[in-house]
Write a protein that holds these residues in place. Sequence first.
Motif, mmCIF file in Angstrom:
data_model
loop_
_atom_site.group_PDB
_atom_site.id
_atom_site.type_symbol
_atom_site.label_atom_id
_atom_site.label_comp_id
_atom_site.label_asym_id
_atom_site.label_seq_id
_atom_site.Cartn_x
_atom_site.Cartn_y
_atom_site.Cartn_z
ATOM 1 N N ASN B 25 0.863 -1.163 0.000
ATOM 2 C CA ASN B 25 0.000 0.000 0.000
ATOM 3 C C ASN B 25 0.905 1.219 0.000
ATOM 4 O OD1 ASN B 25 -1.721 2.239 1.201
ATOM 5 N ND2 ASN B 25 -3.206 0.646 0.722
ATOM 6 N N GLY B 28 -1.894 5.143 -0.193
ATOM 7 C CA GLY B 28 -3.311 4.852 -0.384
ATOM 8 C C GLY B 28 -3.644 3.996 -1.588
ATOM 9 N N ASN B 30 -3.017 0.506 -3.873
ATOM 10 C CA ASN B 30 -2.518 -0.864 -3.796
ATOM 11 C C ASN B 30 -1.639 -1.171 -5.001
ATOM 12 O OD1 ASN B 30 -3.988 -1.556 -1.445
ATOM 13 N ND2 ASN B 30 -5.833 -1.740 -2.700
ATOM 14 N N GLU B 55 -3.171 -0.706 -9.880
ATOM 15 C CA GLU B 55 -4.312 -1.585 -10.143
ATOM 16 C C GLU B 55 -4.676 -1.645 -11.625
ATOM 17 O OE1 GLU B 55 -7.585 -1.390 -7.330
ATOM 18 O OE2 GLU B 55 -6.198 -0.863 -5.735
#
Lengths: 80, 80
Positions: B25, B28, B30, B55
């Motif tokens: 992380n 904030g 991923n 992502e």
Amino acid sequence: EQEYDDEGNLVICRLSAKRKVTIQNFRGANLVSIREYYYDGGAERPTTKGISLNEEQWSTLRKNIPAIEKAVKDMQDRDM
Amino acid sequence: EQEYDDEGNLVICRLSAKRKVTIQNFRGANLVSIREYYYDGGAERPTTKGISLNEEQWSTLRKNIPAIEKAVKDMQDRDM
């Protein structure tokens, strides 16, 4: 129909303007390469930012995709 | 039950003795990290050999898995 890059490797897809997935043949072994490139004059050259997976490593990654998906989703849920 | 590494990231799997897939992380967001590590004393530390996918990049990679599988298989068939 198939695209090859400036290094002669088969391009599977681009992940961003500078990142792509290619298949390299290195000393008879196929490697799945996920890597960042930079432009050197007109040619696209690999950076050290990336990793080339042999078939066993790629196979392990592939089998773990559900676990990766689950972990990403769990984190998204936690962030909300 | 879940394993976290010395950097505090969730370990999904090991691809080899030195390589692993983790979820980081970062501010904030991923990131799916596929990376090589080295041992510094007792701790495992990341090297620059690796890539951390956001992502969107991970999603693009995931969608292209059939194309990667096909390319690896085609090369194997050609080598035989």
